[in-house]
Design a protein around this motif. Structure first.
Motif, short mmCIF file in Angstrom:
data_model
loop_
_atom_site.label_atom_id
_atom_site.label_comp_id
_atom_site.label_asym_id
_atom_site.label_seq_id
_atom_site.Cartn_x
_atom_site.Cartn_y
_atom_site.Cartn_z
N GLU A 1 -37.09 11.56 17.94
CA GLU A 1 -37.96 12.67 18.34
C GLU A 1 -38.27 13.49 17.10
N ASN A 2 -39.51 13.36 16.63
CA ASN A 2 -39.90 14.08 15.43
C ASN A 2 -39.90 15.58 15.66
N VAL A 3 -39.51 16.32 14.64
CA VAL A 3 -39.51 17.78 14.72
C VAL A 3 -40.94 18.25 14.49
N LYS A 4 -41.49 18.99 15.43
CA LYS A 4 -42.87 19.44 15.35
C LYS A 4 -43.00 20.59 14.35
N PRO A 5 -44.21 20.75 13.77
CA PRO A 5 -44.40 21.82 12.79
C PRO A 5 -43.97 23.20 13.29
N LEU A 6 -44.32 23.54 14.53
CA LEU A 6 -43.96 24.88 15.01
C LEU A 6 -42.46 25.03 15.20
N GLU A 7 -41.75 23.90 15.42
CA GLU A 7 -40.30 23.94 15.56
C GLU A 7 -39.61 24.14 14.20
N LYS A 8 -40.37 23.92 13.13
CA LYS A 8 -39.84 24.12 11.78
C LYS A 8 -40.07 25.54 11.27
N HIS A 9 -40.81 26.33 12.03
CA HIS A 9 -41.26 27.64 11.54
C HIS A 9 -40.11 28.52 11.08
N LEU A 10 -39.13 28.73 11.93
CA LEU A 10 -38.03 29.63 11.58
C LEU A 10 -37.26 29.14 10.36
#
Length: 309
Positions: free
Chosen positions: A142-151
């Motif tokens: 399950e790839n980490v989505k860009p918005l999930e990388k924000h913090l």
């Protein structure tokens, strides 16, 4: 190489293989009691005992191998996946060919590995087992989505993420991990918004958010939709010397309509254009006709083109 030297090296290789097998740490077992068996184990395996079977991996092109080389970090390496070949005293790599290649280039002689211990003993069936694993190696990732990388990006000081986070807080904007119509104060696309601030800077995104806020679109459904954000981005890029005038003009002009009507008017005026392109052209028309400045944007074959003087 003499026969004696070759024999000694082969003997050491066999001993090394047997020693690794004897000390594999069980990771996953199935069954209970006498029927319990280990299906995966872990070990540190020398690269000299690993090989890539070209019969099912021969067409692997490794388009991203240079990225792996440039971003190499031993702390982030996941274990390679191996299948043991006891009759050959070596291990076949079913997942990790790129790491295997680059590790050797980096002077690393061994890697952490997960060993699949339930492979068929029959060589033909084992080949099918390995090929099947190779095909499905990323199907459960399950790839980490860009918005999930924000913090995380904010924590490590990523400039674009820090600027974006500051502006999101300034204007009270949220982002969500869903598709479809957006409620008030919700970004249409985190990825597009991050790209705007990363490529064009904080001032560009502040220009966009400020116009939307002044127009009252921040309280409208789809006020931060992609077709809105991109249109405002393009006039900011195309008219660097008139940005203050454009900001004042659009802040007042867009207060007179809601985003849905704006979208419909743009599509009505340019019915044969892509929706987002029609919105860019429509805003360009509003700005240039309203302020009496030269148009610098048109769309050709679906691609945005700037007209220079």
């Amino acid at each position: 190489m003499s026969a004696v030297v070759a024999m000694n090296e082969e003997t050491r290789r066999v001993e090394q293989f047997n020693d690794i097998v004897a000390n594999i740490k069980p990771l996953m077992t199935i069954g209970k009691g006498r029927n319990q068996r280990v299906i995966t184990g872990s070990a540190v395996v020398p690269l000299s005992l690993c090989f890539v079977d070209s019969r099912y991996q021969g067409m692997r092109t490794h388009k991203h191998l240079n990225r792996l080389r440039n971003k190499w970090d031993e702390r982030k390496l996941t274990p390679i996946i191996l299948v043991w070949h006891p009759e050959e005293h070596r291990f076949a790599i079913v997942d990790g060919q790129g790491r295997f290649i680059v590790a050797g280039e980096k002077g690393i002689d061994r890697l952490n590995a997960i060993i699949l211990m339930d492979a068929p003993e029959d060589v033909d069936e084992r080949l099918k087992f390995e090929a099947e694993y190779f095909i499905g190696q990323d199907s459960e990732v399950e790839n980490v989505k860009p918005l999930e990388k924000h913090l995380s990006r904010v924590i490590i000081g990523d400039g674009a993420a820090v600027s974006l986070d500051k502006l999101l807080n300034k204007y009270g904007i949220k982002f969500v991990d869903t598709k479809g119509n957006r409620e008030e104060s919700v970004l249409g696309s985190y990825t597009d918004t991050y790209s705007i601030v990363k490529v064009h800077g904080e001032k560009c995104l502040d220009f966009i958010f400020s116009i939307i806020d002044n127009a009252g679109w921040n309280k409208e459904t789809n006020g931060y939709a992609t077709f809105v954000m991109r249109a405002l981005r393009e006039v900011w890029i195309a008219h660097p010397n008139e940005r203050k005038e454009i900001h004042r003009f659009l802040s007042k002009e867009l207060r007179q309509i809601d985003p849905a009507l704006f979208s419909a008017d743009a599509k009505s005026k340019y019915p044969k254009r892509d929706h987002r392109a029609s919105c860019v052209l429509y805003v360009e028309d509003l700005v240039c006709n309203g302020l009496g400045i030269e148009k610098k944007i048109y769309v050709e074959n679906g691609k945005k083109v700037k007209i220079s003087k």
